[in-house]
Design an enzyme around this catalytic site. Structure first.
Site, PDB file in Angstrom:
ATOM      1  N   HIS B  59       0.840  -1.209   0.000  1.00  0.00           N
ATOM      2  CA  HIS B  59       0.000   0.000   0.000  1.00  0.00           C
ATOM      3  C   HIS B  59       0.871   1.254   0.000  1.00  0.00           C
ATOM      4  O   HIS B  59       1.178   1.824   1.051  1.00  0.00           O
ATOM      5  CB  HIS B  59      -0.943  -0.002   1.197  1.00  0.00           C
ATOM      6  N   LEU B  62       3.093   6.189  -5.068  1.00  0.00           N
ATOM      7  CA  LEU B  62       4.346   6.665  -5.670  1.00  0.00           C
ATOM      8  C   LEU B  62       4.115   7.934  -6.492  1.00  0.00           C
ATOM      9  O   LEU B  62       5.070   8.554  -6.946  1.00  0.00           O
ATOM     10  CB  LEU B  62       4.977   5.571  -6.525  1.00  0.00           C
ATOM     11  N   HIS B 231      -6.001  -0.486   5.165  1.00  0.00           N
ATOM     12  CA  HIS B 231      -5.785   0.401   6.320  1.00  0.00           C
ATOM     13  C   HIS B 231      -6.916   0.416   7.358  1.00  0.00           C
ATOM     14  O   HIS B 231      -7.620   1.393   7.530  1.00  0.00           O
ATOM     15  CB  HIS B 231      -5.452   1.822   5.897  1.00  0.00           C
ATOM     16  N   ASP B 304       0.746   2.874   3.784  1.00  0.00           N
ATOM     17  CA  ASP B 304      -0.078   3.886   3.114  1.00  0.00           C
ATOM     18  C   ASP B 304       0.750   5.159   2.904  1.00  0.00           C
ATOM     19  O   ASP B 304       0.298   6.273   3.152  1.00  0.00           O
ATOM     20  CB  ASP B 304      -1.368   4.186   3.894  1.00  0.00           C
ATOM     21  N   GLY B 323      -3.042  12.237   4.531  1.00  0.00           N
ATOM     22  CA  GLY B 323      -1.941  11.326   4.237  1.00  0.00           C
ATOM     23  C   GLY B 323      -0.595  11.761   4.771  1.00  0.00           C
ATOM     24  O   GLY B 323      -0.323  12.951   4.939  1.00  0.00           O
TER      25      GLY B 323
END
Lengths: 311, 426
Positions: B59, B62, B231, B304, B323
């Site tokens: 997870h 990129l 997640h 993540d 994030g």
């Protein structure tokens, strides 16, 4: 050492009881200024205050403006529509520009919780929170507490009810934090959707029946209720709200004669409060407005001025 | 002369083969080989270190194509290598989203040129991650995706999710889901609880995740096909998955390091580096998740990894994107909490959760030290205490809540197909 060492006021949650009391005492000293024919002291002469209001407001902005003028500060008002935020500039960049314009004090009203703290951590200017989303409105909380203390001579042990849309209210939060620190018993009243039971984790009592608590309270603070715009899923309508939580004449009759009726304004006559009750002898709604000037003078002076209160 | 490498005298842990012993590990031609004593041309001393299959993170964001200001193939995989990872699985919420064979091919070619670890691709379940119509799953499969997900988004329409799972089954692809019911979560940005009430921030209740986990359990049963819940943040989700797995349903769950390291109370300073989706929850949730890892309910650990530029994150908290980065910190966090402090699992199980388990879930021929397997290897110092400095991070972005945190244990050398791609600076 002075009790007050902060350059900013971002909320009452982070203050100690001593710091809150210091601001209230300072406000009491400043209240006299407004009762003179020459309503001005030179405490902030030469300082520049920017009222930076990214959310619309008339009464809070005006109150800060009057307070700043009474302290002899120079005041600039910036509203959302006139600001570069509309053009895509970030809050941080806009505020850095205000600092570069040598603003000593920035009074911020903004829809985002934490926005005042965000600026306070990044700028040398004093940041005064004039409302950050549903988080805090510390000067409103202080002026409410100031008004209560002026009438009762104390806060500790008083039974205070805050009624209405607590979930979305920054006024409620600042009142809760400040009142609890000073030892009041706070009861939140309203529909279970807007006053969830989980508020009790903050140290308050939650009630969904206004009628049950009327006889015991020393203060009832009514919050403005919003429905048409954004609360449709929280309660069925204003009519039902008034029937359950409006301070009608019948309900007001159950209050102790000494009970204060408060409202941060602007009031919806006939919704959260009966029109005659709003104008009645127990109402201190307009005194709150007057006290707001003294409280804001105290906050501005404490954060951006020197030591001691000028006479 | 052909290079033959002997990694000498380490504690070799290979969960896929139930192996845990002090031994030498041999590599040649990019593969693990049987020992050929005396023939080595290179020796790596692993005394005091753990020698394990290179870690796998299924997870990771990129950010390429389209968001190379946040991360690139080169920077993201350097961060992966620094965290001990030899294989990462890229999420499809790029720009354009990875919903076509052309984009998958572009990513694989970019990775082949720039990445220092293996990059595997997920494909979108639905076109544009919009949750409305199926992406061309067959072409995505032929282009080499290892799983399907709309991560960052959640398919709200149960019928579309059902058909996606049924259709993916034809290709043996696991469907992975970001579990979030939009109507319940609304504009929530942090766990709904005492702290959201205190801070006046919109709440993101546990039920917003649990409803979709429950939905996925029912669809996995209906379709008799695997669904992987990404997640997991809520203790209630752990309970649902545990009960379903006990009934033999093909449901699985993964855990991000931050969800066992931090609680919602860390939002008190309104720092957007503590804002991620799903949000940080309470100590009770942490306890439930750790219990779920310990009893085998939750079988995948991940980051993540979600890089964002500082100018994107350094805004009002309700405007900031969700994030945080995580590739360089996750192994240390999980090791420090699960193995060292809580002793919820032992080190071989921790390695399994990062190697054989994700390899089994996505049917990867990685995550093992079997003779003949790709020589993807990590050397770990389980006793090294170290402090994370975000300014030393290999990621292009620095959006981490863990700057200045100290943990025990970390990767010290990462080897991909027999070549060392990263070594901890002395």
């Amino acid at each position: 050492m002075s009790t007050w060492t902060r350059k900013d006021l971002t909320g009452l949650d982070e203050l100690t009881a001593a710091e809150i009391t210091f601001l209230l005492d300072t406000a009491r000293a400043f209240k006299g200024v407004g009762e003179r024919s020459l309503k001005k002291v030179p405490a902030l002469r030469g300082k520049t205050l920017v009222n930076f209001f990214v959310e619309p407001s008339t009464r809070t902005r005006t109150s800060f403006e009057v307070a700043a003028m009474r302290l002899s500060a120079d005041v600039v008002n910036i509203s959302a529509t006139a600001s570069s935020l509309q053009k895509g500039e970030t809050l941080k960049d806009t505020a850095l520009n205000l600092q570069a314009l040598q603003a000593d004090i920035i009074v911020l009203r903004h829809s985002s919780p934490g926005s005042s703290r965000f600026l306070a951590e990044r700028l040398d200017s004093s940041i005064i929170n004039a409302g950050d989303g549903a988080h805090e409105h510390p000067t409103q909380g202080l002026l409410d507490i100031f008004t209560i203390r002026e009438k009762f001579g104390r806060i500790e042990g008083l039974n205070i009810a805050i009624v209405g849309d607590i979930l979305f209210s920054r006024v409620a939060r600042s009142n809760i934090f400040g009142l609890l620190k000073l030892g009041a018993n706070v009861t939140l009243v309203g529909p279970s959707t807007l006053v969830p039971k989980s508020f009790e984790k903050l140290g308050v009592r939650v009630s969904h029946r206004l009628d049950d608590i009327l006889a015991e309270v020393d203060v009832v603070n009514l919050l403005r209720i919003q429905h048409e715009r954004q609360r449709k899923e929280y309660f069925p309508g204003l009519g039902e709200y008034v029937s359950l939580f409006g301070l009608t004449k019948a309900r007001a009759a159950k209050l102790k004669p000494s009970c204060l009726i408060m409202h941060p304004g602007p009031i919806n006559r006939g919704v959260e409060i009966d029109s005659d009750i709003a104008d009645g002898h127990q109402s201190v709604i307009l005194e709150q407005v007057t006290n707001g000037i003294a409280v804001r003078m105290a906050v501005l002076y404490s954060c951006a001025g020197g030591a001691g209160v000028p006479t | 002369m052909k290079k033959i490498t002997r990694i000498a005298n380490g504690r070799v842990i290979d969960p896929a083969n139930h192996r845990d012993e002090t031994a030498d590990l041999w590599m040649a031609d990019g593969k693990i080989i049987d020992p050929i004593p005396g023939k080595e041309t290179e020796t790596i001393d692993a005394t005091g270190l753990v020698v394990a299959p290179g870690l796998i993170d299924i997870h990771v964001h990129l950010r390429e194509p389209g968001q190379s200001h946040k991360e690139t193939m080169a920077s993201g995989t350097r961060a992966a290598a620094a965290g001990g990872f030899t294989t990462v699985v890229a999420m499809p919420n790029t720009n354009p989203s990875a919903d076509s064979a052309a984009t998958i091919t572009w990513i694989k070619e970019k990775a082949a040129r720039e990445a220092c670890v293996n990059v595997l691709c997920t494909g979108a379940i639905t076109k544009g991650l919009k949750g409305e119509e199926l992406a061309p799953v067959g072409s995505l499969f032929n282009a080499g995706v290892v799983a399907l997900t709309d991560d960052g988004h959640c398919i709200q329409n149960n019928e579309i999710m059902r058909r996606a799972v049924e259709y993916a089954r034809m290709f043996g692809l696991t469907v992975m889901d970001h579990c979030q019911d939009y109507s319940i979560v609304g504009d929530g940005i942090m766990h709904e609880g005492e702290w959201s009430l205190r801070l006046g921030l919109p709440g993101w209740p546990r039920a917003g995740e649990e409803m979709i986990v429950a939905r996925n359990i029912m669809l996995a049963e209906l379709c008799d096909s695997p669904i992987h819940c990404q997640h997991i943040s809520s203790g209630g989700s752990v309970r649902l998955i545990r009960e379903a797995r006990a009934r033999g349903i093909k449901i699985s769950g993964e855990v991000c390091a931050h969800h066992i390291a931090l609680t919602d109370a860390t939002l008190a300073a309104f720092d957007s580096n503590f804002k991620m989706n799903p949000p940080l929850r309470t100590q009770e949730d942490i306890e439930a998740i750790i219990a779920g890892i310990a009893d085998g309910t939750l079988t995948i650990l991940c980051s993540d990894h979600a890089p964002h530029a500082s100018y994107e994150k350094e805004v009002e908290i309700d405007h900031a994107p969700f994030g945080i980065t995580g590739l360089e910190t996750e192994f240390a966090i999980f090791h420090d909490i699960l193995v060292q402090k809580r002793q919820a699992i032992d080190l071989p199980r921790l390695i399994a959760l990062f190697t054989s388990e994700p390899a089994a879930l996505l049917k990867l021929d990685r995550g093992t030290l079997s003779s003949g397997a790709a020589a993807d290897v990590v050397l770990i110092d389980p006793k090294l205490d170290w402090t994370f400095d975000k300014n030393q991070s290999a990621s292009l972005s620095k959006n981490t809540p863990f700057h200045g945190h100290t943990w025990r244990g970390r990767a010290v050398r990462t080897i991909v197909s027999g070549e060392t791609v990263w070594t901890l600076a002395a």
